[in-house]
Design a protein around this motif. Structure first.
Motif, PDB file in Angstrom:
ATOM      1  N   ALA A   6       0.723  -1.162   0.112  1.00  0.00           N
ATOM      2  CA  ALA A   6      -0.054  -0.291  -0.044  1.00  0.00           C
ATOM      3  C   ALA A   6       0.953   1.289   0.009  1.00  0.00           C
ATOM      4  N   GLY A   7       2.271   0.925   0.000  1.00  0.00           N
ATOM      5  CA  GLY A   7       3.068   2.040   0.132  1.00  0.00           C
ATOM      6  C   GLY A   7       3.924   2.387  -1.140  1.00  0.00           C
ATOM      7  N   SER A   8       5.025   3.291  -0.861  1.00  0.00           N
ATOM      8  CA  SER A   8       5.826   3.701  -2.143  1.00  0.00           C
ATOM      9  C   SER A   8       6.822   2.497  -2.523  1.00  0.00           C
ATOM     10  N   GLY A   9       7.103   1.516  -1.640  1.00  0.00           N
ATOM     11  CA  GLY A   9       8.154   0.602  -1.767  1.00  0.00           C
ATOM     12  C   GLY A   9       7.754  -0.662  -2.707  1.00  0.00           C
ATOM     13  N   ARG A  10       6.279  -0.508  -2.981  1.00  0.00           N
ATOM     14  CA  ARG A  10       5.834  -1.783  -3.559  1.00  0.00           C
ATOM     15  C   ARG A  10       6.533  -1.847  -5.056  1.00  0.00           C
ATOM     16  N   SER A  11       6.266  -3.117  -5.511  1.00  0.00           N
ATOM     17  CA  SER A  11       6.703  -3.681  -6.906  1.00  0.00           C
ATOM     18  C   SER A  11       5.992  -4.701  -7.258  1.00  0.00           C
ATOM     19  N   GLY A  12       6.052  -5.144  -8.544  1.00  0.00           N
ATOM     20  CA  GLY A  12       5.631  -6.420  -9.003  1.00  0.00           C
ATOM     21  C   GLY A  12       5.797  -7.625  -8.028  1.00  0.00           C
ATOM     22  N   VAL A  13       7.394  -7.547  -7.800  1.00  0.00           N
ATOM     23  CA  VAL A  13       7.774  -8.557  -7.123  1.00  0.00           C
ATOM     24  C   VAL A  13       7.038  -8.810  -5.522  1.00  0.00           C
ATOM     25  N   THR A  14       6.920  -7.518  -5.115  1.00  0.00           N
ATOM     26  CA  THR A  14       6.202  -7.732  -3.436  1.00  0.00           C
ATOM     27  C   THR A  14       4.736  -8.001  -3.646  1.00  0.00           C
ATOM     28  N   MET A  15       4.255  -7.476  -4.785  1.00  0.00           N
ATOM     29  CA  MET A  15       2.746  -7.390  -4.964  1.00  0.00           C
ATOM     30  C   MET A  15       2.202  -9.001  -5.493  1.00  0.00           C
ATOM     31  N   TYR A  16       3.302  -9.321  -6.226  1.00  0.00           N
ATOM     32  CA  TYR A  16       2.777 -10.822  -6.986  1.00  0.00           C
ATOM     33  C   TYR A  16       3.774 -12.019  -6.608  1.00  0.00           C
ATOM     34  N   ASN A  17       5.006 -11.731  -6.787  1.00  0.00           N
ATOM     35  CA  ASN A  17       5.916 -12.994  -6.476  1.00  0.00           C
ATOM     36  C   ASN A  17       5.767 -13.505  -5.063  1.00  0.00           C
ATOM     37  N   PHE A  18       6.002 -12.642  -4.319  1.00  0.00           N
ATOM     38  CA  PHE A  18       6.061 -12.806  -2.903  1.00  0.00           C
ATOM     39  C   PHE A  18       4.843 -13.605  -2.330  1.00  0.00           C
ATOM     40  N   PRO A  19       3.683 -12.918  -2.461  1.00  0.00           N
ATOM     41  CA  PRO A  19       2.696 -13.783  -1.890  1.00  0.00           C
ATOM     42  C   PRO A  19       2.207 -15.065  -2.802  1.00  0.00           C
ATOM     43  N   SER A  20       2.396 -14.838  -4.334  1.00  0.00           N
ATOM     44  CA  SER A  20       1.760 -16.031  -5.045  1.00  0.00           C
ATOM     45  C   SER A  20       2.958 -17.155  -5.156  1.00  0.00           C
ATOM     46  N   ARG A  21       4.098 -16.930  -4.920  1.00  0.00           N
ATOM     47  CA  ARG A  21       5.079 -17.872  -5.435  1.00  0.00           C
ATOM     48  C   ARG A  21       6.118 -18.297  -4.312  1.00  0.00           C
ATOM     49  N   ILE A  22       6.435 -17.222  -3.381  1.00  0.00           N
ATOM     50  CA  ILE A  22       7.482 -17.512  -2.540  1.00  0.00           C
ATOM     51  C   ILE A  22       7.038 -17.745  -1.036  1.00  0.00           C
ATOM     52  N   LEU A  23       6.416 -16.721  -0.571  1.00  0.00           N
ATOM     53  CA  LEU A  23       5.995 -17.033   0.906  1.00  0.00           C
ATOM     54  C   LEU A  23       5.036 -18.243   0.992  1.00  0.00           C
TER      55      LEU A  23
END
Length: 292
Positions: free
Chosen positions: A208-225
């Protein structure tokens, strides 16, 4: 019915062929791997045994190949497409390739009446299968217009970036950013966890902040965590794309020290993360382990 040839029937090419079939194109396919070809045949692709047969049956050819060296070999090899294509054939190269290779091939083929558009993709095997790819396109406007019905069958988004080679420049920059975001996000989240804040508790606020990227928005929740690591895009492929980026940096005479540091991380990971692993595994890389 338009006949479209697909050369390269791996995860991406097979998915693109399936999307074309759903739009009622006749799809003729070729792959040097019998296993890949068989999986495509099960999806309805008409297989042929040679590049010559693809060229004979189709005026539009979609290439989906691992690297620029193979693109070059498929076109200019001993029995490559250039020996068999008719004048008026259009090649749509969806491989992530070297922009200089694309420009050279476009100029070479134009002399014999064959058109070449570089159109590398983002979206992975699921995007290919579902007709939801993003295309970065380089080539003449007239050629891109001719390719539009084929592109539309495979694309969620398509961007004509500029002249020949521009598509590959855009794709290389896109993947360079993705590779970089994975590395820095992994380190930033290690910092958070060391300070007592689990990534799972942090991620929603970051996105929700300015540090977001496609990696934090998609890769981490959908592929990593969730431990899935199942994007279908391998460490080997991303390492290749990072090398393409560094080759482009060198060709432009630039010094980009942060990009170089990031490229060194991907290179060093080769000793501890196998080529066939999902590219998101880079978040587990430890420089200390690589040096042991």
């Amino acid at each position: 019915m338009t006949n479209v040839g697909v050369v390269g029937l791996g995860n991406m090419g097979r998915g693109m062929a399936a999307s074309l079939l759903r739009r009622d194109f006749r799809v003729v396919g070729y792959d040097a791997s019998a296993a890949s070809a068989q999986r495509a045949a099960e999806a309805g692709v008409e297989l042929v045994d040679s590049l010559a047969e693809v060229a004979a049956q189709c005026d539009i050819l979609v290439l989906s190949l691992p690297n620029p060296q193979i693109v070059e070999a498929v076109i200019n090899g001993a029995d490559g497409l250039s020996k068999h294509m008719r004048s008026g054939t259009l090649i749509l190269d969806t491989s992530t390739s070297d922009p200089q290779v694309s420009r050279r091939l476009a100029a070479q083929l134009k002399e014999v009446g064959v058109r070449f558009v570089d159109a590398p993709v983002s979206g992975g095997p699921s995007g290919a299968q579902n007709g939801a790819l993003t295309f970065f396109i380089g080539g003449d406007e007239e050629d891109v217009s001719r390719a539009t019905p084929v592109l539309d069958a495979m694309a969620k988004n398509r961007f004509h970036i500029g002249a020949s080679g521009a598509g590959n420049v855009a794709k290389i920059v896109n993947n360079l950013l993705c590779a970089s975001h994975l590395v820095i996000a992994a380190e930033a989240f290690k910092l958070a966890e060391s300070a007592g804040v689990p990534v799972g508790d942090l991620l929603e606020s970051i996105n929700a902040g300015s540090g977001r990227s496609g990696v934090t928005m998609y890769n981490f929740p959908s592929r990593i965590l969730n431990g899935a690591f199942n994007s279908g895009f391998t460490m080997q492929l991303m390492r290749k794309d990072v090398r393409l980026a560094m080759s482009l940096v060198k060709s432009q005479g630039l010094e980009l020290p942060i990009v170089q540091d990031m490229a060194d991380v991907w290179q060093a990971s080769e000793s501890v993360i196998p080529d066939g692993d999902d590219f998101n595994r880079i978040v587990q890389f430890s420089a200390a382990e690589a040096q042991e």
